[in-house]
Design a protein around this motif. Sequence first.
Motif, PDB file in Angstrom:
ATOM      1  N   UNK A  65      14.880 -48.542 -24.361  1.00 23.58           N
ATOM      2  CA  UNK A  65      15.974 -47.809 -24.304  1.00 23.58           C
ATOM      3  C   UNK A  65      16.783 -47.367 -25.581  1.00 23.58           C
ATOM      4  N   UNK A  66      17.464 -46.174 -25.577  1.00 23.39           N
ATOM      5  CA  UNK A  66      18.291 -45.524 -26.888  1.00 23.39           C
ATOM      6  C   UNK A  66      19.682 -45.920 -26.413  1.00 23.39           C
ATOM      7  N   UNK A  67      20.293 -45.280 -27.670  1.00 29.07           N
ATOM      8  CA  UNK A  67      21.969 -45.498 -27.422  1.00 29.07           C
ATOM      9  C   UNK A  67      22.300 -44.634 -26.389  1.00 29.07           C
ATOM     10  N   UNK A  68      21.588 -43.465 -25.987  1.00 36.10           N
ATOM     11  CA  UNK A  68      21.988 -42.856 -24.807  1.00 36.10           C
ATOM     12  C   UNK A  68      21.905 -43.337 -23.483  1.00 36.10           C
ATOM     13  N   UNK A  69      21.090 -44.327 -23.470  1.00 34.36           N
ATOM     14  CA  UNK A  69      20.805 -44.939 -22.278  1.00 34.36           C
ATOM     15  C   UNK A  69      22.080 -45.980 -21.782  1.00 34.36           C
ATOM     16  N   UNK A  70      22.945 -46.399 -22.787  1.00 30.60           N
ATOM     17  CA  UNK A  70      23.836 -47.398 -22.821  1.00 30.60           C
ATOM     18  C   UNK A  70      25.266 -46.909 -22.624  1.00 30.60           C
ATOM     19  N   UNK A  71      26.161 -47.366 -21.784  1.00 36.23           N
ATOM     20  CA  UNK A  71      27.634 -46.725 -21.682  1.00 36.23           C
ATOM     21  C   UNK A  71      28.760 -48.077 -21.235  1.00 36.23           C
ATOM     22  N   UNK A  72      29.759 -48.106 -21.375  1.00 31.04           N
ATOM     23  CA  UNK A  72      30.696 -49.055 -21.201  1.00 31.04           C
ATOM     24  C   UNK A  72      31.692 -48.735 -19.961  1.00 31.04           C
ATOM     25  N   UNK A  73      32.058 -49.513 -19.077  1.00 32.86           N
ATOM     26  CA  UNK A  73      33.051 -49.417 -18.281  1.00 32.86           C
ATOM     27  C   UNK A  73      34.554 -49.674 -18.712  1.00 32.86           C
ATOM     28  N   UNK A  74      35.630 -49.261 -17.739  1.00 35.83           N
ATOM     29  CA  UNK A  74      36.914 -49.535 -18.389  1.00 35.83           C
ATOM     30  C   UNK A  74      37.268 -50.955 -18.875  1.00 35.83           C
ATOM     31  N   UNK A  75      36.444 -51.985 -18.386  1.00 38.44           N
ATOM     32  CA  UNK A  75      36.662 -53.513 -18.805  1.00 38.44           C
ATOM     33  C   UNK A  75      35.945 -53.545 -20.237  1.00 38.44           C
ATOM     34  N   UNK A  76      35.248 -52.679 -20.604  1.00 41.13           N
ATOM     35  CA  UNK A  76      34.178 -53.066 -21.927  1.00 41.13           C
ATOM     36  C   UNK A  76      33.217 -53.598 -21.565  1.00 41.13           C
ATOM     37  N   UNK A  77      32.511 -53.468 -20.261  1.00 44.99           N
ATOM     38  CA  UNK A  77      31.345 -54.275 -20.092  1.00 44.99           C
ATOM     39  C   UNK A  77      30.241 -52.996 -20.204  1.00 44.99           C
ATOM     40  N   UNK A  78      29.178 -53.324 -20.848  1.00 45.58           N
ATOM     41  CA  UNK A  78      28.256 -52.525 -21.022  1.00 45.58           C
ATOM     42  C   UNK A  78      27.112 -52.429 -19.712  1.00 45.58           C
ATOM     43  N   UNK A  79      26.651 -51.317 -19.704  1.00 52.25           N
ATOM     44  CA  UNK A  79      25.776 -50.730 -18.548  1.00 52.25           C
ATOM     45  C   UNK A  79      24.632 -49.884 -18.813  1.00 52.25           C
ATOM     46  N   UNK A  80      23.630 -49.928 -18.048  1.00 55.10           N
ATOM     47  CA  UNK A  80      22.507 -49.021 -18.504  1.00 55.10           C
ATOM     48  C   UNK A  80      22.463 -48.068 -17.376  1.00 55.10           C
ATOM     49  N   UNK A  81      21.729 -46.838 -17.903  1.00 58.03           N
ATOM     50  CA  UNK A  81      21.686 -45.800 -16.874  1.00 58.03           C
ATOM     51  C   UNK A  81      20.873 -46.008 -15.912  1.00 58.03           C
ATOM     52  N   UNK A  82      19.713 -46.687 -15.854  1.00 55.21           N
ATOM     53  CA  UNK A  82      18.794 -46.836 -14.982  1.00 55.21           C
ATOM     54  C   UNK A  82      19.303 -47.879 -14.142  1.00 55.21           C
ATOM     55  N   UNK A  83      20.403 -48.634 -14.033  1.00 58.74           N
ATOM     56  CA  UNK A  83      20.782 -49.630 -13.000  1.00 58.74           C
ATOM     57  C   UNK A  83      20.677 -51.087 -13.438  1.00 58.74           C
ATOM     58  N   UNK A  84      19.953 -51.167 -14.410  1.00 57.66           N
ATOM     59  CA  UNK A  84      19.549 -52.331 -14.700  1.00 57.66           C
ATOM     60  C   UNK A  84      20.724 -53.347 -15.315  1.00 57.66           C
ATOM     61  N   UNK A  85      20.792 -54.384 -15.525  1.00 55.15           N
ATOM     62  CA  UNK A  85      22.053 -55.314 -16.053  1.00 55.15           C
ATOM     63  C   UNK A  85      21.677 -55.589 -17.476  1.00 55.15           C
ATOM     64  N   UNK A  86      22.711 -55.637 -18.247  1.00 52.86           N
ATOM     65  CA  UNK A  86      22.663 -55.583 -19.439  1.00 52.86           C
ATOM     66  C   UNK A  86      23.914 -56.603 -20.240  1.00 52.86           C
ATOM     67  N   UNK A  87      23.617 -57.493 -21.088  1.00 54.21           N
ATOM     68  CA  UNK A  87      24.725 -58.146 -21.850  1.00 54.21           C
ATOM     69  C   UNK A  87      24.390 -58.291 -23.369  1.00 54.21           C
TER      70      UNK A  87
END
Length: 208
Positions: A65-87
Amino acid sequence: MPLYKSISVNSQTTVKIWKIEESYSDLLQPLDLKPQSLERVLGMKSELHQRGFLSVRHLLHEFGYTDQDLFYDDNGKPHLKDGKHISITHSFTFSGVIVSDKEVGIDIEMQRDKIAVIAHKFVDYEFNYLDKSADDYINKLTVIWGIKESLYKLFATPGMLFKEHFLVIPFTFDDGETIAWIDYKGRKYRYNTAFLEFEGFTCAYVVP
């Protein structure tokens, strides 16, 4: 590039740990950061935090992945654009990332005696099997904190309390794993957890 450890938890889940030995500039130079990520890292007051943040982006690269694939929701939880789960976690000189098809959480903590001072804030049921005079008391507290922190990251629900809503079943260091429960608003959730120790640090992670 010091990828310190890679753990295949199961066919859908992998943990990767990074030992942060590079300078800030060496970590930054090969990365292609989103403008908001660059702004965030430049705004950090501590170089330790900056290096932790950047090392996580190198771990993303290890997963493809790259930094572009990562985003955060309103609770600050990280997500990946492909739908896989990440912590994600970082503590001093180590960072870690877990990626899975299922919800996951990970935490790395330095083992420090002062955790005993705050134990009453996050331990309740677990005091039934903890021995305060044992040589491994600090290490066991660190495991319990790491598991509860991982559960909190996985659930990402404001209002959850480590002491009241999270429960870690008795464990031994030889096993390197245990069961944890979330008991919240009349519902119970069961999780498999694992932990490992290295260089004065503890890493814990949870998978449903």
